[in-house]
Design an enzyme around this catalytic site. Structure first.
Site, PDB file in Angstrom:
ATOM      1  N   ARG A   1      -1.236   4.234   2.674  1.00 14.37           N
ATOM      2  CA  ARG A   1      -2.141   3.317   1.967  1.00 14.37           C
ATOM      3  C   ARG A   1      -2.703   2.283   2.945  1.00 14.37           C
ATOM      4  O   ARG A   1      -1.960   1.695   3.729  1.00 14.37           O
ATOM      5  CB  ARG A   1      -1.373   2.625   0.840  1.00 14.37           C
ATOM      6  N   VAL A   2      -3.985   2.069   2.916  1.00 15.07           N
ATOM      7  CA  VAL A   2      -4.596   1.017   3.738  1.00 15.07           C
ATOM      8  C   VAL A   2      -5.260   0.020   2.801  1.00 15.07           C
ATOM      9  O   VAL A   2      -5.986   0.408   1.880  1.00 15.07           O
ATOM     10  CB  VAL A   2      -5.634   1.611   4.714  1.00 15.07           C
ATOM     11  N   GLY A   3      -5.006  -1.249   3.011  1.00 10.84           N
ATOM     12  CA  GLY A   3      -5.577  -2.288   2.152  1.00 10.84           C
ATOM     13  C   GLY A   3      -6.882  -2.824   2.701  1.00 10.84           C
ATOM     14  O   GLY A   3      -7.585  -2.169   3.481  1.00 10.84           O
ATOM     15  N   ASP A   4      -7.200  -4.031   2.312  1.00  8.85           N
ATOM     16  CA  ASP A   4      -8.470  -4.644   2.687  1.00  8.85           C
ATOM     17  C   ASP A   4      -8.485  -5.206   4.100  1.00  8.85           C
ATOM     18  O   ASP A   4      -9.551  -5.375   4.702  1.00  8.85           O
ATOM     19  CB  ASP A   4      -8.798  -5.791   1.717  1.00  8.85           C
TER      20      ASP A   4
ATOM     21  N   THR B   1      -6.516 -12.728   1.612  1.00 11.97           N
ATOM     22  CA  THR B   1      -5.170 -12.241   1.311  1.00 11.97           C
ATOM     23  C   THR B   1      -5.065 -12.016  -0.191  1.00 11.97           C
ATOM     24  O   THR B   1      -5.587 -12.811  -0.971  1.00 11.97           O
ATOM     25  CB  THR B   1      -4.093 -13.235   1.767  1.00 11.97           C
TER      26      THR B   1
ATOM     27  N   THR C   1      -4.409  -8.793  -3.503  1.00  9.05           N
ATOM     28  CA  THR C   1      -4.357  -7.379  -3.906  1.00  9.05           C
ATOM     29  C   THR C   1      -5.516  -6.641  -3.236  1.00  9.05           C
ATOM     30  O   THR C   1      -6.644  -6.651  -3.735  1.00  9.05           O
ATOM     31  CB  THR C   1      -4.478  -7.272  -5.431  1.00  9.05           C
ATOM     32  N   GLY C   2      -5.218  -6.014  -2.125  1.00  8.16           N
ATOM     33  CA  GLY C   2      -6.243  -5.479  -1.235  1.00  8.16           C
ATOM     34  C   GLY C   2      -7.267  -4.577  -1.892  1.00  8.16           C
ATOM     35  O   GLY C   2      -8.456  -4.614  -1.545  1.00  8.16           O
TER      36      GLY C   2
ATOM     37  N   THR D   1       0.162 -11.672   3.988  1.00 12.33           N
ATOM     38  CA  THR D   1      -0.825 -11.424   5.037  1.00 12.33           C
ATOM     39  C   THR D   1      -1.187 -12.729   5.742  1.00 12.33           C
ATOM     40  O   THR D   1      -1.162 -13.784   5.119  1.00 12.33           O
ATOM     41  CB  THR D   1      -2.077 -10.820   4.367  1.00 12.33           C
TER      42      THR D   1
HETATM   43  N1  ASP Z   1      -4.300  -7.923   1.286  1.00 11.80           N
HETATM   44  C1  ASP Z   1      -3.110  -7.291   1.784  1.00 11.80           C
HETATM   45  C2  ASP Z   1      -3.165  -5.820   1.454  1.00 11.80           C
HETATM   46  O1  ASP Z   1      -3.574  -5.476   0.361  1.00 11.80           O
HETATM   47  C3  ASP Z   1      -1.859  -7.842   1.232  1.00 11.80           C
HETATM   48  C4  ASP Z   1      -1.691  -9.338   1.373  1.00 11.80           C
HETATM   49  O2  ASP Z   1      -2.672 -10.064   1.394  1.00 11.80           O
HETATM   50  O3  ASP Z   1      -0.532  -9.783   1.469  1.00 11.80           O
HETATM   51  O4  ASP Z   1      -2.739  -5.038   2.264  1.00 11.80           O
END
Ligand code: ASP
Length: 321
Positions: free
Chosen positions: A217-220, A239, A241-242, A189
């Site tokens: 799936r949607v992350g942070d 950045t 583990t979202g 990210t």
């Molecule tokens: N934080 C991002 C997500 O979980 C992944 C990343 O930081 O590479 O989508």
């Protein structure tokens, strides 16, 4: 005139010197320097923090080395779904897009939402329709393709179907064939935070998500307060583990601890990354600036592509811990 400064990241994860070759390392360093110089120029010319972070993230999206825009990672189905957010700390205006599949620069769509919509977050086809109506460029999905991410996806699928951080994925590959970063264990990210000459703060974050993620799936990243946040105390881009960054409301918490507990930027960010996230096995890092122009770039992984640049000073870029 405030001490204007911009900081950027290109993701965190299992990034070790042993696994990185000199050519690859140079490519990353030059890419980060180039983006920082562009942001620095905007601030030096009196541009806003919001403009500086938007342009920095747009440039990072254009660079195939990073997991955002071109170079995004693949979902389990072999497709691309991108997320991005932008926030203006002075007004608390925010814009975000999630699960977009055809936008060349998701960060520009997020910026358009911030500027031209009463809403904050658009997802999927509606986000693309909004962006198109704003005159933004659409691309065919194969625009995002890079051989490296494709191979990483194939490895991740073979790996008990795990979803992997982009740079972690790179590191797995490294173990396998002595490549730079565990391409299967890094979070690629990208993000930027800035404080401009008037003391305004802004943050932007953009991602392809985690390799081999489930469709939808949607992350942070596009969740305001989780992977991106700015107010008049701090600007933060994350950045990692979202899911853990969402559960800890990580980006907002940096500002909140400063506001309510009187912590410094550095201590507040350290607690979020080294204590709160670690407590639930959250891996990654963040970049943050405050109104005084302080910068902090903590991470709890082996490395994080990162750097900062103050107006009138040399740019600083680092990769490892
Ligand atoms: N934080 C991002 C997500 O979980 C992944 C990343 O930081 O590479 O989508």
């Amino acid at each position: 005139m405030q001490a204007a400064v911009i900081a950027i990241h290109g993701g965190a994860g299992t990034i070790t010197r042993a696994a990185m070759d000199a050519v690859r390392e140079r490519e990353y360093i030059e890419a980060l320097q180039h983006v920082l110089q562009a942001g620095q120029r905007i601030l030096a010319d009196g541009g806003s923090a919001l403009d500086a972070v938007t342009e920095a993230v747009r440039l990072l999206e254009e660079c195939p080395l990073f997991n955002a825009g071109k170079g995004a990672v693949l979902t389990h189905a072999g497709t691309y779904e991108l997320d991005a957010a932008v926030m203006d700390g002075t007004t608390l205006d925010a814009g975000a897009v999630a699960c977009v599949t055809r936008l060349r620069n998701p960060v520009l769509a997020a910026r358009a939402v911030l500027e031209h919509s009463e809403h904050v977050l658009f997802a999927g086809a509606g986000a693309e329709a909004f962006a198109q109506a704003q005159g933004l460029e659409l691309v065919a999905p194969d625009y995002y393709f890079t051989q490296a991410r494709h191979e990483q996806w194939q490895r991740a699928r073979g790996n008990a179907g795990m979803a992997l951080l982009d740079h972690d994925a790179a590191a797995l590959a490294a173990q396998a064939k002595a490549e730079p970063i565990d391409p299967d264990n890094k979070f690629g990210t990208v993000g930027a935070v800035a404080c401009d000459g008037s003391g305004n703060l802004a943050a932007a974050t953009s991602t392809g998500g985690v390799t081999n993620k489930q469709v939808g799936r949607v992350g942070d990243t596009p969740v305001i307060g989780a992977g991106c946040y700015a107010d008049d105390v701090a600007a933060v881009s994350a950045t990692g583990t979202g899911e853990m960054f969402i559960r800890t409301v990580a980006a907002y918490d940096v500002s909140a601890q400063m506001r309510y507990a009187g912590l410094s930027l550095e201590e507040s960010a350290r607690r979020v990354v080294m204590e709160k996230l670690q407590a639930i096995q959250g891996r990654g890092g963040l970049i943050a600036v405050d109104r005084a122009g302080n910068v902090t770039l903590p991470f709890n992984t082996e490395g994080m592509y990162r750097g900062f640049a103050r107006v009138g000073e040399a740019v600083n870029v680092s990769i490892y811990g």
